[in-house]
Design a protein around this motif. Structure first.
Motif, PDB file in Angstrom:
ATOM      1  N   ALA A  54      14.030  39.477-106.294  1.00  0.00           N
ATOM      2  CA  ALA A  54      15.115  40.438-106.376  1.00  0.00           C
ATOM      3  C   ALA A  54      15.726  40.375-104.976  1.00  0.00           C
ATOM      4  O   ALA A  54      16.870  40.528-104.765  1.00  0.00           O
ATOM      5  CB  ALA A  54      14.987  41.940-107.033  1.00  0.00           C
ATOM      6  N   ARG A  55      14.654  40.526-104.184  1.00  0.00           N
ATOM      7  CA  ARG A  55      15.210  40.740-102.660  1.00  0.00           C
ATOM      8  C   ARG A  55      15.858  39.197-102.219  1.00  0.00           C
ATOM      9  O   ARG A  55      17.123  39.736-101.715  1.00  0.00           O
ATOM     10  CB  ARG A  55      13.824  40.742-101.678  1.00  0.00           C
ATOM     11  CG  ARG A  55      13.995  40.780-100.197  1.00  0.00           C
ATOM     12  CD  ARG A  55      13.056  40.808 -99.370  1.00  0.00           C
ATOM     13  NE  ARG A  55      12.403  39.451 -99.370  1.00  0.00           N
ATOM     14  CZ  ARG A  55      12.522  38.572 -98.975  1.00  0.00           C
ATOM     15  NH1 ARG A  55      13.717  38.208 -98.088  1.00  0.00           N
ATOM     16  NH2 ARG A  55      11.862  37.379 -98.905  1.00  0.00           N
ATOM     17  N   ILE A  56      15.547  38.002-102.437  1.00  0.00           N
ATOM     18  CA  ILE A  56      16.089  36.957-102.329  1.00  0.00           C
ATOM     19  C   ILE A  56      17.730  36.905-102.982  1.00  0.00           C
ATOM     20  O   ILE A  56      18.719  36.825-102.420  1.00  0.00           O
ATOM     21  CB  ILE A  56      15.370  35.563-102.593  1.00  0.00           C
ATOM     22  CG1 ILE A  56      14.155  35.687-101.748  1.00  0.00           C
ATOM     23  CG2 ILE A  56      16.324  34.534-102.513  1.00  0.00           C
ATOM     24  CD1 ILE A  56      13.077  34.798-101.954  1.00  0.00           C
ATOM     25  N   LEU A  57      17.411  37.476-104.417  1.00  0.00           N
ATOM     26  CA  LEU A  57      18.927  37.032-105.012  1.00  0.00           C
ATOM     27  C   LEU A  57      19.983  38.297-104.461  1.00  0.00           C
ATOM     28  O   LEU A  57      21.025  38.109-105.017  1.00  0.00           O
ATOM     29  CB  LEU A  57      18.663  37.236-106.514  1.00  0.00           C
ATOM     30  CG  LEU A  57      17.715  35.848-106.939  1.00  0.00           C
ATOM     31  CD1 LEU A  57      17.598  36.204-108.450  1.00  0.00           C
ATOM     32  CD2 LEU A  57      18.348  34.496-106.830  1.00  0.00           C
ATOM     33  N   GLY A  58      19.558  39.217-104.243  1.00  0.00           N
ATOM     34  CA  GLY A  58      20.380  40.559-103.647  1.00  0.00           C
ATOM     35  C   GLY A  58      20.799  40.235-102.176  1.00  0.00           C
ATOM     36  O   GLY A  58      21.694  41.154-101.792  1.00  0.00           O
ATOM     37  N   MET A  59      20.877  39.019-101.848  1.00  0.00           N
ATOM     38  CA  MET A  59      21.225  38.716-100.426  1.00  0.00           C
ATOM     39  C   MET A  59      22.746  38.183-100.339  1.00  0.00           C
ATOM     40  O   MET A  59      23.399  38.226 -99.486  1.00  0.00           O
ATOM     41  CB  MET A  59      20.380  37.532 -99.757  1.00  0.00           C
ATOM     42  CG  MET A  59      18.936  38.253 -99.055  1.00  0.00           C
ATOM     43  SD  MET A  59      19.255  39.585 -97.673  1.00  0.00           S
ATOM     44  CE  MET A  59      17.468  39.857 -97.418  1.00  0.00           C
ATOM     45  N   LEU A  60      23.278  37.862-101.510  1.00  0.00           N
ATOM     46  CA  LEU A  60      24.685  37.307-101.718  1.00  0.00           C
ATOM     47  C   LEU A  60      25.340  38.769-101.985  1.00  0.00           C
ATOM     48  O   LEU A  60      25.158  39.405-102.957  1.00  0.00           O
ATOM     49  CB  LEU A  60      24.615  36.323-102.736  1.00  0.00           C
ATOM     50  CG  LEU A  60      26.164  35.758-103.015  1.00  0.00           C
ATOM     51  CD1 LEU A  60      26.504  35.161-101.443  1.00  0.00           C
ATOM     52  CD2 LEU A  60      25.885  34.735-104.219  1.00  0.00           C
ATOM     53  N   LEU A  61      26.405  39.018-101.186  1.00  0.00           N
ATOM     54  CA  LEU A  61      27.267  40.371-101.015  1.00  0.00           C
ATOM     55  C   LEU A  61      28.481  40.274-101.535  1.00  0.00           C
ATOM     56  O   LEU A  61      29.012  39.174-101.285  1.00  0.00           O
ATOM     57  CB  LEU A  61      26.848  41.059 -99.843  1.00  0.00           C
ATOM     58  CG  LEU A  61      25.539  41.179 -99.233  1.00  0.00           C
ATOM     59  CD1 LEU A  61      25.713  41.853 -97.914  1.00  0.00           C
ATOM     60  CD2 LEU A  61      24.581  41.930-100.210  1.00  0.00           C
ATOM     61  N   ILE A  62      29.053  40.979-102.107  1.00  0.00           N
ATOM     62  CA  ILE A  62      30.358  41.362-102.363  1.00  0.00           C
ATOM     63  C   ILE A  62      31.102  42.600-101.925  1.00  0.00           C
ATOM     64  O   ILE A  62      30.398  43.560-102.092  1.00  0.00           O
ATOM     65  CB  ILE A  62      30.760  41.103-103.796  1.00  0.00           C
ATOM     66  CG1 ILE A  62      30.229  39.759-104.697  1.00  0.00           C
ATOM     67  CG2 ILE A  62      32.319  41.450-104.197  1.00  0.00           C
ATOM     68  CD1 ILE A  62      31.303  38.628-104.109  1.00  0.00           C
ATOM     69  N   GLN A  63      32.173  42.617-101.321  1.00  0.00           N
ATOM     70  CA  GLN A  63      33.063  43.601-100.944  1.00  0.00           C
ATOM     71  C   GLN A  63      33.875  44.156-101.896  1.00  0.00           C
ATOM     72  O   GLN A  63      34.797  43.275-102.359  1.00  0.00           O
ATOM     73  CB  GLN A  63      33.690  43.470 -99.566  1.00  0.00           C
ATOM     74  CG  GLN A  63      34.382  44.775 -99.001  1.00  0.00           C
ATOM     75  CD  GLN A  63      34.893  44.734 -97.500  1.00  0.00           C
ATOM     76  OE1 GLN A  63      34.953  43.662 -97.117  1.00  0.00           O
ATOM     77  NE2 GLN A  63      35.295  45.732 -96.852  1.00  0.00           N
ATOM     78  N   VAL A  64      34.025  45.413-102.146  1.00  0.00           N
ATOM     79  CA  VAL A  64      34.770  45.868-103.221  1.00  0.00           C
ATOM     80  C   VAL A  64      35.766  46.915-102.569  1.00  0.00           C
ATOM     81  O   VAL A  64      35.140  47.614-101.846  1.00  0.00           O
ATOM     82  CB  VAL A  64      33.979  46.707-104.505  1.00  0.00           C
ATOM     83  CG1 VAL A  64      34.916  47.000-105.579  1.00  0.00           C
ATOM     84  CG2 VAL A  64      33.085  45.618-104.861  1.00  0.00           C
ATOM     85  N   ASN A  65      36.926  46.923-102.856  1.00  0.00           N
ATOM     86  CA  ASN A  65      37.895  48.057-102.461  1.00  0.00           C
ATOM     87  C   ASN A  65      37.745  49.260-102.842  1.00  0.00           C
ATOM     88  O   ASN A  65      36.829  49.423-104.010  1.00  0.00           O
ATOM     89  CB  ASN A  65      39.334  47.619-102.685  1.00  0.00           C
ATOM     90  CG  ASN A  65      39.694  45.942-101.948  1.00  0.00           C
ATOM     91  OD1 ASN A  65      39.081  45.764-100.722  1.00  0.00           O
ATOM     92  ND2 ASN A  65      40.387  45.357-102.700  1.00  0.00           N
ATOM     93  N   ALA A  66      38.133  50.445-102.218  1.00  0.00           N
ATOM     94  CA  ALA A  66      38.114  51.743-102.802  1.00  0.00           C
ATOM     95  C   ALA A  66      38.639  52.011-104.134  1.00  0.00           C
ATOM     96  O   ALA A  66      38.184  52.847-104.894  1.00  0.00           O
ATOM     97  CB  ALA A  66      39.041  52.773-101.778  1.00  0.00           C
TER      98      ALA A  66
END
Length: 389
Positions: free
Chosen positions: A105-117
């Motif tokens: 989970a730690r490794i797969l959680g490293m890909l991030l997405i920014q979501v607008n308000a």
């Protein structure tokens, strides 16, 4: 807040993680030119990747990371073989499995997405996730960053909420439960079947009341209502569960029969029937989403048993719905469970058993297959010691 450098400027946004992961300290921008091998190496080294390319390419990159993390190297295969040789108990297997899942989970959680308000995503080919994020996170005042893996979980939960889970038929109509994000879904139907089939206590003839402790989606309260119990009070401490149960009850027009209260365990008063389906595994949850599965030191189970006698009417029954998976994993013994029942001034008047039919029972590659293949789900019919039935 989470901070990163982009195009020569310092940037920041709110960090959100349902798994309780702290905001990442090392962040690099990634796009469609980033290869899976480089992304995997970065993730393993503790560098998170904030994706700025095509959304569908980001999903493909995550799938590539899954393949890499699930394909052990020759060295790790040797380590696994050594560890397996050293493992002499089911408890060791369980602990190694949880450690492995945590690292995954730690490794797969490293890909991030920014979501607008407003819950939109400013990436090419990004799906409309506004409603899904509103359901999971509510309204937001500012942009936030989450892992892509969590976002896909939010999207999946939204689809389950729309589709619903069939639980029983009434008057040629299929009754469905619509689970909310973060509320345990009743996809394992064997415990619902047990509550449908168990003989009702005679005390209901004089006082048709029942309590549902830990109401969750409201599924068991609804089943009890279908069995024509006139007054049911469901309790829970989790706001998401309370909102979910209330919505399901309202959709089925059962609000005159079922009342939901925010309480720890029992409401005030006594009932002819008290039902509880506590978390089945006495271990520490690693996130808020795991509270329906893991019950540290069996706190809810022991709390239910110790207080049940004070909330039962004469000739009333408590129905404890519990899997014995914890026993096969070495987390709890049958003797301990029976001792807690006895210490609470209760007796077992009957037990109904069912074998689970979910996919993991038949998956021989699952690390816990041996324990799962032996699992039985039971409905324990409990009464106050000395009461006649």
């Amino acid at each position: 807040m989470i901070h990163w450098d982009e195009a020569g400027q310092s940037c920041a946004a709110k960090w959100h993680s349902e798994n309780g992961i702290a905001s990442h300290k090392k962040i690099q921008i990634g796009d469609d030119t980033l290869t899976a091998d480089i992304a995997y190496r970065m993730a393993c080294e503790g560098t998170a990747i904030l994706y700025r390319g095509d959304f569908q390419n980001a999903r493909q990159l995550l799938q590539a990371l899954v393949r890499r993390v699930d394909k052990p190297s020759k060295k790790s295969k040797r380590v696994d073989r050594i560890e397996k040789d050293k493992t002499k108990s089911s408890l060791d297997t369980f602990n190694l499995h949880r450690l492995s899942q945590s690292q995954r989970a730690r490794i797969l959680g490293m890909l991030l997405i920014q979501v607008n308000a407003d819950h939109t995503i400013s990436l090419r080919r990004a799906p409309d996730v506004v409603q899904a994020c509103l359901e999971a996170y509510g309204g937001q005042n500012e942009s936030y960053v989450i892992s892509l893996r969590e976002l896909l979980g939010v999207i999946s939960a939204h689809e389950w909420r729309k589709k619903g889970v069939p639980i029983l038929a009434r008057d040629d109509e299929e009754i469905r439960i619509h689970p909310h994000y973060g509320v345990f879904s009743p996809i394992r139907g064997e415990y619902v079947e047990l509550v449908l089939k168990a003989p009702l206590p005679s005390a209901l003839k004089e006082n048709s009341t029942a309590f549902d402790i830990g109401v969750g989606t409201g599924v068991l309260s609804i089943v009890l209502a279908m069995r024509e119990i006139k007054k049911i009070i469901g309790t829970d401490q989790d706001d998401r569960a309370i909102a979910c149960a209330q919505e399901n009850i309202d959709c089925l027009n059962l609000d005159n029969q079922i009342e939901i209260q925010k309480r720890h365990l029992f409401p005030e008063g006594n009932a002819a029937l008290v039902v509880c389906n506590p978390p089945w595994l006495p271990a520490r949850p690693s996130s808020s989403l795991e509270h329906a599965v893991y019950d540290p030191d069996s706190q809810m189970l022991k709390g239910f048993l110790s207080q049940l006698k004070d909330h039962l009417l004469p000739k009333g029954e408590g129905w404890l719905i519990l899997s014995d998976l914890a026993e096969h994993l070495g987390l709890r013994t049958r003797e301990e469970l029976l001792a807690w029942i006895d210490a609470a001034g209760l007796k077992v008047i009957a037990r109904l058993d069912a074998k689970p039919q979910h996919q993991k029972v038949f998956d021989k590659t699952d690390a816990l297959h041996k324990a799962r293949s032996q699992e039985t789900t039971s409905l324990w019919r409990l009464a106050i010691f000395g009461n006649t039935h």
